[in-house]
Design an enzyme around this catalytic site. Structure first.
Site, mmCIF file in Angstrom:
data_model
loop_
_atom_site.group_PDB
_atom_site.id
_atom_site.type_symbol
_atom_site.label_atom_id
_atom_site.label_comp_id
_atom_site.label_asym_id
_atom_site.label_seq_id
_atom_site.Cartn_x
_atom_site.Cartn_y
_atom_site.Cartn_z
ATOM 1 N N LYS A 71 0.853 -1.190 0.000
ATOM 2 C CA LYS A 71 0.000 0.000 0.000
ATOM 3 C C LYS A 71 0.892 1.244 0.000
ATOM 4 O O LYS A 71 1.925 1.267 0.681
ATOM 5 C CB LYS A 71 -0.888 -0.013 1.257
ATOM 6 C CG LYS A 71 -1.681 1.268 1.524
ATOM 7 C CD LYS A 71 -2.831 1.483 0.564
ATOM 8 C CE LYS A 71 -3.560 2.801 0.838
ATOM 9 N NZ LYS A 71 -4.531 3.129 -0.228
ATOM 10 N N CYS B 55 -2.498 10.059 -6.436
ATOM 11 C CA CYS B 55 -3.541 9.814 -5.445
ATOM 12 C C CYS B 55 -4.593 10.931 -5.526
ATOM 13 O O CYS B 55 -4.269 12.103 -5.378
ATOM 14 C CB CYS B 55 -2.973 9.762 -4.024
ATOM 15 S SG CYS B 55 -4.295 9.545 -2.815
HETATM 16 C C1 DHB Z 1 -5.564 6.165 -2.315
HETATM 17 C C2 DHB Z 1 -6.195 6.076 -3.528
HETATM 18 C C3 DHB Z 1 -5.472 6.077 -4.678
HETATM 19 O O1 DHB Z 1 -6.033 5.956 -5.901
HETATM 20 C C4 DHB Z 1 -4.093 6.175 -4.609
HETATM 21 O O2 DHB Z 1 -3.367 6.205 -5.719
HETATM 22 C C5 DHB Z 1 -3.476 6.240 -3.393
HETATM 23 C C6 DHB Z 1 -4.217 6.248 -2.239
HETATM 24 C C7 DHB Z 1 -6.324 6.213 -1.075
HETATM 25 O O3 DHB Z 1 -7.342 6.893 -1.029
HETATM 26 O O4 DHB Z 1 -5.883 5.604 -0.090
#
Ligand code: DHB
Length: 311
Positions: free
Chosen positions: A47, A130
């Site tokens: 993540k 993001c």
């Molecule tokens: C999140 C969503 C995304 O598309 C990304 O690239 C990184 C983080 C999120 O909301 O956690």
């Protein structure tokens, strides 16, 4: 059935397959990362991390939809130092480890990329897209900032580096981003991220289906596959050969993966399908891709990669 060699390579890193998890679903905790290690995913992607631990946005922040999902998670993660601790414990799986990094500023990205140099991450994927942190625009939509960030990151980086890009919708933007990327020592791009700031409304409740950002969130799954394919194909045509492409967006089965291969992908990442079906999806999609390619008479990835037949 003749088995097809689905191994692939990015920079000098060999991947045991074509299909891996995308950063996002079920890759935040050590236990989730171990489950990916134990699955047929061709790599372990983490993540996206920030400098400090984040709880993320208020719930509900993820909703599965008929043809995909919408999410505004808000980068919940354990903080990069925790991933530096966890990564050595993933070495036993003998597959590439990709640390995803999503700083809230250029200096955060530089600090984290520096910190991961000493780690056992095989590759770094820096998230330029993001959509879900209020007040923080998607870096990849600001070309000046993109170049500034890339230059600063490359100063401190020696690992194979990738960028997670947002979807582009204009040939001029494909040209511009490809020109920028070609100037820097990057090994791959991952395209596309979820399409930012979509709004799904439940007519029953007359409300958005997620709470954060007034209901606006990243759209994922089948809805975005055609846009993912377009971004892979358009950027493949514009980038130098040594920059590899991981295709992301709406991959649920072997046919989806094959379409990304035809568009020019060197590997594909699975997000919503993994969220919904769990880690067995990687073996299933891999088998489906092998069977489809065998039935079409292909014996290697190379024979189909980028071989989209124009009308
Ligand atoms: C999140 C969503 C995304 O598309 C990304 O690239 C990184 C983080 C999120 O909301 O956690």
């Amino acid at each position: 059935m003749a088995t097809i060699d689905l191994t692939t390579q990015i920079a000098d890193v060999k991947f045991p397959g074509f299909i891996l998890n995308a950063s996002g679903p079920k890759c935040t905790t050590e236990q989730e990362l171990v489950e990916i290690g134990n699955s047929a995913s061709a790599a372990i992607m983490t993540k996206s991390c920030t400098k400090l631990l984040r709880e993320g946005n208020p719930e509900p922040r993820y909703q599965v939809l008929e043809q995909g999902s919408i999410q505004s998670m808000g980068l919940p993660n354990l903080g990069y130092e925790k991933y530096l601790e966890i990564l050595p414990r993933l070495a036993e799986f003998n597959k590439p480890i990709i640390a995803s990094i999503s700083g809230l500023s250029i200096s955060d990205n530089v600090a984290m990329v520096s910190a991961f140099q000493q780690s056992n991450a095989d590759l770094l994927e820096v998230n330029f897209s993001c959509p879900n942190v209020p007040g923080k625009p998607q870096l990849g939509y600001d070309f000046e900032q993109t170049e500034k960030a890339l230059a600063a990151i490359c100063e401190v980086n020696d690992k194979p580096l990738g960028l997670k890009l947002p979807a582009y919708f204009d040939f001029n933007h494909f040209d511009t981003v490809a020109e920028i990327l070609a100037k820097y020592p990057i090994s791959f791009i991952s395209t596309i991220n979820s399409i930012g700031n979509a709004l799904v409304i439940d007519p029953e409740t007359e409300s958005p289906v997620i709470r954060p950002n007034n209901g606006f969130g990243g759209l994922c799954g089948n809805y975005v596959k055609a846009i993912g394919l377009a971004n892979v194909n358009a950027l493949r045509a514009r980038l130098p050969e040594h920059i590899k492409i991981m295709g992301v967006g709406g991959i649920y089965n072997g046919t989806d993966a094959f379409e990304y291969l035809l568009a020019g992908a060197d590997a594909v990442q699975v997000a919503t399908c993994f969220q919904e079906q769990g880690p067995t999806c990687f073996a299933r999609i891999t088998l489906e891709l092998s069977m489809l390619m065998a039935s079409k008479g292909y014996t290697s990835l190379a024979a189909a990669k980028g071989k989209l037949k124009r009308l």
